[in-house]
Design a protein around this motif. Structure first.
Motif, PDB file in Angstrom:
ATOM      1  N   ALA A  49      63.823  23.126  11.326  1.00 40.21           N
ATOM      2  CA  ALA A  49      65.186  23.495  11.713  1.00 40.21           C
ATOM      3  C   ALA A  49      65.260  24.923  12.239  1.00 40.21           C
ATOM      4  O   ALA A  49      66.323  25.367  12.662  1.00 40.21           O
ATOM      5  CB  ALA A  49      66.132  23.324  10.519  1.00 40.21           C
ATOM      6  N   ASP A 106      68.000  24.182  19.438  1.00 35.79           N
ATOM      7  CA  ASP A 106      69.416  23.820  19.598  1.00 35.79           C
ATOM      8  C   ASP A 106      69.652  22.310  19.627  1.00 35.79           C
ATOM      9  O   ASP A 106      70.576  21.833  20.267  1.00 35.79           O
ATOM     10  CB  ASP A 106      69.995  24.437  20.882  1.00 35.79           C
ATOM     11  CG  ASP A 106      70.248  25.924  20.703  1.00 35.79           C
ATOM     12  OD1 ASP A 106      70.385  26.350  19.548  1.00 35.79           O
ATOM     13  OD2 ASP A 106      70.285  26.642  21.715  1.00 35.79           O
ATOM     14  N   LEU A 154      64.669  27.702  10.457  1.00 35.12           N
ATOM     15  CA  LEU A 154      65.103  28.690   9.472  1.00 35.12           C
ATOM     16  C   LEU A 154      63.958  29.578   9.017  1.00 35.12           C
ATOM     17  O   LEU A 154      64.178  30.658   8.501  1.00 35.12           O
ATOM     18  CB  LEU A 154      65.728  27.991   8.259  1.00 35.12           C
ATOM     19  CG  LEU A 154      67.121  27.417   8.531  1.00 35.12           C
ATOM     20  CD1 LEU A 154      67.547  26.495   7.412  1.00 35.12           C
ATOM     21  CD2 LEU A 154      68.129  28.534   8.718  1.00 35.12           C
ATOM     22  N   GLN A 155      62.729  29.115   9.176  1.00 35.70           N
ATOM     23  CA  GLN A 155      61.605  29.983   8.875  1.00 35.70           C
ATOM     24  C   GLN A 155      60.478  29.729   9.865  1.00 35.70           C
ATOM     25  O   GLN A 155      60.356  28.638  10.409  1.00 35.70           O
ATOM     26  CB  GLN A 155      61.148  29.821   7.431  1.00 35.70           C
ATOM     27  CG  GLN A 155      60.689  28.438   7.053  1.00 35.70           C
ATOM     28  CD  GLN A 155      60.373  28.398   5.572  1.00 35.70           C
ATOM     29  OE1 GLN A 155      61.254  28.485   4.741  1.00 35.70           O
ATOM     30  NE2 GLN A 155      59.102  28.286   5.253  1.00 35.70           N
ATOM     31  N   TYR A 170      70.954  20.321  10.545  1.00 32.70           N
ATOM     32  CA  TYR A 170      70.218  20.370   9.291  1.00 32.70           C
ATOM     33  C   TYR A 170      71.174  20.169   8.126  1.00 32.70           C
ATOM     34  O   TYR A 170      72.283  20.718   8.119  1.00 32.70           O
ATOM     35  CB  TYR A 170      69.525  21.736   9.190  1.00 32.70           C
ATOM     36  CG  TYR A 170      68.907  22.065   7.859  1.00 32.70           C
ATOM     37  CD1 TYR A 170      67.714  21.479   7.473  1.00 32.70           C
ATOM     38  CD2 TYR A 170      69.517  22.970   7.001  1.00 32.70           C
ATOM     39  CE1 TYR A 170      67.140  21.787   6.261  1.00 32.70           C
ATOM     40  CE2 TYR A 170      68.950  23.287   5.777  1.00 32.70           C
ATOM     41  CZ  TYR A 170      67.755  22.689   5.410  1.00 32.70           C
ATOM     42  OH  TYR A 170      67.188  23.006   4.202  1.00 32.70           O
ATOM     43  N   ARG A 185      62.995  22.931   6.695  1.00 30.43           N
ATOM     44  CA  ARG A 185      63.563  24.246   7.042  1.00 30.43           C
ATOM     45  C   ARG A 185      62.799  24.872   8.214  1.00 30.43           C
ATOM     46  O   ARG A 185      63.392  25.515   9.067  1.00 30.43           O
ATOM     47  CB  ARG A 185      63.517  25.189   5.833  1.00 30.43           C
ATOM     48  CG  ARG A 185      64.515  24.839   4.740  1.00 30.43           C
ATOM     49  CD  ARG A 185      64.449  25.849   3.604  1.00 30.43           C
ATOM     50  NE  ARG A 185      64.898  27.160   4.009  1.00 30.43           N
ATOM     51  CZ  ARG A 185      66.168  27.547   4.014  1.00 30.43           C
ATOM     52  NH1 ARG A 185      67.097  26.714   3.620  1.00 30.43           N
ATOM     53  NH2 ARG A 185      66.488  28.754   4.394  1.00 30.43           N
TER      54      ARG A 185
END
Lengths: 204, 218, 257
Positions: free
Chosen positions: A49, A64, A51-52, A68, A46
């Motif tokens: 990717a 980009d 997300l965090q 995921y 994550r």
């Protein structure tokens, strides 16, 4: 596009789980993540990717470029297989979904509502989404859950095809996919307990 | 972006999508009002603009907790966050889809319900205008509330608690337009204020919604 | 000392340990002085000022009403400031101070509303009127409630700090808007009878200036309430910091084990 990770440290729920992670993932290569449950493989994926945010370290080349696939497939039960796939295709600006349907044997399910699919069929549909993203780096979190042997072979073929086209893949899995990729055992990267930041540092 | 709007609209119209629920709620609330305040038509026509505005506002509130929660549960939000679409656009489209499936039907149904409450004739036009102008703000503000509470198990009640105070300015100016219109007074000032609030919330609030959504996703 | 280094010195208190040791040292001063100011102000106001020729002795509730109303608003402004500091500089103490202040703000708002109702009854003949100022305070109360409820609902402290900070920011804008909307919506009773407008209290508004006899004890009460507010926020922030410390220790244990 080479994904380079330098001295990465990540947290889950405010607690550091992994630190000092270094690797480079080159085009055409796969990297298999191994490690016991709860070590932080999902958190790592994550974080990579986007997300965090990472606690420390540098992630280069993930902007980009990442497709995921987490534990849930993001499917809408009242949309048909084709509608689900076409949606993600247009979000990522791809036109062709036929090759994705072919790759996972979804043609005969095309007009079924996703809610009526079996768990394995849903997973196949979720994985076929990767093919329509057009993104070079796949990040997959336990992709083979609820897949039968036949479907695992389809998945392995899809990954091989992706690598053959110069893509790369980072896969957290415990089964042998028959891919020739390096294995990154995240066990040794387990974070030593220490203050997260100066706030806790004020006490601990 | 259009793909996301199309998907959300399709989902709303398919079985179990909840389209029409807000409308039915609006109808029932309006029907219940005379039972609670009495059937005198003069009283009803006095309170009709306010009651219809409040009913529309509550109907908007009703579907907010599904606005982002469904996409959160099935993982779509994670995937959308990694897609080439900025989250600001995602929340704006979500708000637009909410308005088309909830706000717009309310605007169109309001005159019919106005008849039930004996709304004065000049009020119909202003009721529709004020709702058409105000409900987009309700959807955008509601999306912000939905983004704040998306990760919570029982976010529904908290969502109402957070969103309702934010609805106050929109409600005041919107209902004021309808009320003044119904009594034949000048409506330009509250109408401008309402338009200003709607324009400002649409322009600015998606940034706050996307920011809190990012926090909730990590 | 240059301005820059002074500013740096202020940020030192973002260190929880430094904050705790310093506040523990100054807290007794704040407790005692706030008690002295409030008691002196109230006794002076209640027993040593004449009754108003129009309002009689009911006017004396002003010594509770005005300070609490001022603090109710100032508390929200303080929360806005500390929320911004958290969002920009990520100082945990700042976020915790905002959290600690909110319940104090709620109590101040309630005191202002209750004393206002008690005052309004003999003055206007009603406990409650949908007067703009009263209504604004009621709306402020709702904003406080939502803010506290959001803090309570979220488990992860950093997530909670982020979300409540954004809510405080957005809420401030909407509270401000509501204030104007409410003014527009009802011109109200309060405006005309405003002995308590800031302009009136500070004397910028000469026509309705509160006479000096009432003004000085009122000022003493306001200072007392400010000191009380500071003491409560310091104390409660200390409690929040300790709670966070326990959480950090437990998390550390878990990682160890």
């Amino acid at each position: 596009m080479t994904l380079t990770v330098t001295n990465l440290a990540i947290t889950r729920g405010g607690v550091p789980v992994l630190e000092g992670i270094n690797f480079a993932l080159e085009p055409g290569k796969a990297l298999i993540l191994r490690g016991p449950n709860g070590i932080g493989k999902t958190t790592l994926l994550r974080t990579l990717a986007g997300l965090q945010p990472p606690l420390a370290g540098v992630i280069d080349g993930a902007e980009d470029t990442v497709a995921y696939a987490g534990h849930s497939d993001g499917l809408k039960p009242t949309l048909t297989v084709v509608e689900n796939l076409r949606f993600w295709a247009s979000v990522f600006g791809a036109a062709d979904i036929q090759s994705a349907l072919d790759a996972y044997g979804l043609n005969e399910l095309a007009d079924r509502q996703a809610g009526n699919l079996s768990a394995g069929q849903k997973r196949r549909l979720g994985l076929s989404r990767l093919l329509v993203t057009g993104r070079p780096i796949w990040m997959l979190d336990e992709p083979t859950v609820s897949l039968d042997r036949n479907a695992v072979a389809m998945f392995a073929d899809a990954v091989r095809g992706h690598l053959g086209q110069g893509g790369s893949a980072l896969i957290a899995t415990h089964i042998d996919l028959g891919l020739d990729g390096e294995v990154l055992d995240v066990g040794p990267y387990k974070a030593k307990p220490k203050p997260i930041d100066d706030f806790d540092g004020g006490f601990l | 972006m259009i793909a996301l709007l199309k998907r959300d609209l399709t989902l709303a119209f398919r079985a179990g999508g909840g389209f029409g629920l807000g409308l039915a709620f609006f109808l029932i609330v309006t029907v219940l009002v005379p039972f609670s305040v009495g059937p005198q038509s003069s009283l009803l026509s006095t309170i009709a603009p306010g009651v219809l505005w409040l009913g529309a506002l509550l109907a908007c509130l009703l579907s907010l907790d599904r606005l982002l929660a469904l996409d959160w549960e099935d993982g779509s939000l994670d995937l959308l966050a990694t897609a080439p679409l900025p989250l600001e656009s995602v929340v704006t489209i979500k708000a637009l889809a909410h308005w088309i499936t909830t706000g717009l039907p309310l605007v169109l149904a309001a005159p019919v319900l106005g008849v039930l409450l004996n709304l004065p004739v000049p009020g119909f036009f202003w009721l529709v205008v004020s709702l058409a102008l105000g409900t987009p703000a309700l959807s955008v503000i509601g999306t912000f509330g939905a983004a704040l509470t998306v990760g919570l198990k029982r976010g529904g009640l908290l969502l109402s608690l957070l969103v309702l105070p934010l609805y106050v300015p929109t409600l005041i100016f919107g209902a004021e337009v309808a009320r003044r219109g119904a009594t034949g007074m000048e409506t330009a000032t509250p109408l401008l204020m309402l338009a200003g609030i709607t324009a400002a919330t649409i322009a600015l609030l998606p940034f706050a919604s996307a920011a809190v959504l990012r926090v909730n996703l990590r | 000392m240059s301005i820059a280094s002074k500013a740096n010195a202020l940020w030192e208190y973002a260190n929880p340990k430094k904050f705790l040791t310093t506040t523990e040292r100054v807290l007794p001063f704040f407790w005692i002085s706030s008690a002295v100011f409030i008691v002196v102000g109230l006794v002076w106001g209640f027993f040593f000022t004449p009754d108003d020729y129009k309002q009689g002795s009911t006017v004396k509730i002003i010594y509770l009403h005005v300070p609490s109303a001022l603090m109710a608003i100032n508390c929200w402004i303080m929360m806005l400031a500390t929320s911004l500091v958290w969002l920009v500089r990520r100082h945990h103490v700042s976020a915790l101070a905002a959290r600690a202040a909110a319940p104090v703000g709620i109590v101040m708002t309630l005191i202002a509303l209750a004393t206002g109702a008690i005052w309004g009854q003999p003055m206007w003949g009603t406990w409650w009127a949908w007067d703009p100022r009263l209504t604004s305070f009621l709306i402020l109360f709702l904003f406080y409630l939502g803010y506290v409820a959001l803090w309570e609902a979220i488990e992860d402290p950093d997530t909670a700090a982020d979300l409540t900070s954004v809510l405080c920011l957005v809420g401030s804008v909407f509270a401000f808007l509501s204030r104007y909307a409410v003014n527009f919506w009802n011109q109200g009773l309060h405006q005309g009878a405003s002995v308590m407008r800031v302009g009136a209290v500070t004397g910028t508004d000469t026509e309705e200036k509160v006479s000096n006899i009432f003004f000085f004890p009122l000022l003493v009460c306001i200072i007392g309430f400010v000191l009380l507010f500071i003491a409560l926020v310091f104390y409660r922030t200390g409690t929040e910091i300790r709670a966070r410390r326990i959480k950090a220790l437990i998390a550390r244990e878990r990682v160890n084990g």
